[in-house]
Design a protein around this motif. Structure first.
Motif, PDB file in Angstrom:
ATOM      1  N   VAL A  49       0.864  -1.188   0.000  1.00 47.02           N
ATOM      2  CA  VAL A  49       0.000   0.000   0.000  1.00 47.02           C
ATOM      3  C   VAL A  49       0.896   1.233   0.000  1.00 47.02           C
ATOM      4  N   GLU A  50       0.394   2.297  -0.588  1.00 43.46           N
ATOM      5  CA  GLU A  50       1.160   3.538  -0.618  1.00 43.46           C
ATOM      6  C   GLU A  50       1.166   4.191   0.754  1.00 43.46           C
ATOM      7  N   LEU A  51       2.218   4.922   1.009  1.00 48.45           N
ATOM      8  CA  LEU A  51       2.339   5.680   2.244  1.00 48.45           C
ATOM      9  C   LEU A  51       1.622   7.005   2.030  1.00 48.45           C
ATOM     10  N   THR A  52       0.486   7.167   2.668  1.00 45.39           N
ATOM     11  CA  THR A  52      -0.334   8.369   2.502  1.00 45.39           C
ATOM     12  C   THR A  52       0.140   9.485   3.427  1.00 45.39           C
ATOM     13  N   GLN A  53      -0.403  10.676   3.204  1.00 45.00           N
ATOM     14  CA  GLN A  53      -0.091  11.822   4.068  1.00 45.00           C
ATOM     15  C   GLN A  53      -0.500  11.529   5.507  1.00 45.00           C
ATOM     16  N   PHE A  69      10.325  13.684   5.379  1.00 43.49           N
ATOM     17  CA  PHE A  69      11.180  12.528   5.098  1.00 43.49           C
ATOM     18  C   PHE A  69      10.359  11.411   4.468  1.00 43.49           C
ATOM     19  N   TRP A  70       9.212  11.083   5.089  1.00 40.92           N
ATOM     20  CA  TRP A  70       8.377   9.989   4.592  1.00 40.92           C
ATOM     21  C   TRP A  70       7.772  10.319   3.233  1.00 40.92           C
ATOM     22  N   ASN A  71       7.323  11.561   3.064  1.00 41.85           N
ATOM     23  CA  ASN A  71       6.744  11.955   1.774  1.00 41.85           C
ATOM     24  C   ASN A  71       7.790  11.881   0.669  1.00 41.85           C
ATOM     25  N   ASN A  72       8.981  12.396   0.930  1.00 40.72           N
ATOM     26  CA  ASN A  72      10.044  12.348  -0.070  1.00 40.72           C
ATOM     27  C   ASN A  72      10.424  10.917  -0.409  1.00 40.72           C
ATOM     28  N   ILE A  76      10.080   9.216  -4.181  1.00 41.65           N
ATOM     29  CA  ILE A  76      11.245   8.601  -4.840  1.00 41.65           C
ATOM     30  C   ILE A  76      10.953   7.140  -5.162  1.00 41.65           C
ATOM     31  N   TYR A  77      10.369   6.424  -4.218  1.00 44.44           N
ATOM     32  CA  TYR A  77      10.028   5.012  -4.436  1.00 44.44           C
ATOM     33  C   TYR A  77       9.072   4.858  -5.622  1.00 44.44           C
ATOM     34  N   LEU A  78       8.018   5.657  -5.649  1.00 43.37           N
ATOM     35  CA  LEU A  78       7.040   5.547  -6.735  1.00 43.37           C
ATOM     36  C   LEU A  78       7.649   5.927  -8.082  1.00 43.37           C
TER      37      LEU A  78
END
Length: 94
Positions: A49-53, A69-72, A76-78
């Motif tokens: 699952v994607e890491l949401t806001q 950090f998590w959003n960046n 990058i992963y996607l």
């Protein structure tokens, strides 16, 4: 984690797993602190699952690592995942 002839991409979940292990937390305890189901945490850790806001905000609260950090990391992963898929598609067409 997904490999290609061109690049390796690592989901945010690998970092999450490392962080909870470094803190000596079990996945069940982490899920409780995050206010999410163990199933969702498992899927997040495994890159399913994607890491949401919302999750990024919860991670900041529980782990003390900034939302940015998590959003960046997720962006990058996607991007890498898309790049791998595009290159794999090109290889298939050859």
């Amino acid at each position: 984690m997904r490999y290609s002839n061109y690049t390796i991409d690592i989901p945010s979940g690998a970092t999450i797993r490392e962080q909870i292990e470094n803190r000596g937390m079990k996945q069940k305890e982490f899920a409780l602190r995050m206010g999410l189901s163990e199933n969702h945490i498992s899927r997040l850790i495994n890159g399913q699952v994607e890491l949401t806001q919302d999750v990024a905000l919860r991670l900041e609260s529980v782990l003390g690592i900034p939302v940015s950090f998590w959003n960046n990391m997720e962006v990058i992963y996607l991007e890498k995942l898309k790049c791998i898929e595009d290159k794999d598609d090109m290889d298939i067409k050859k």
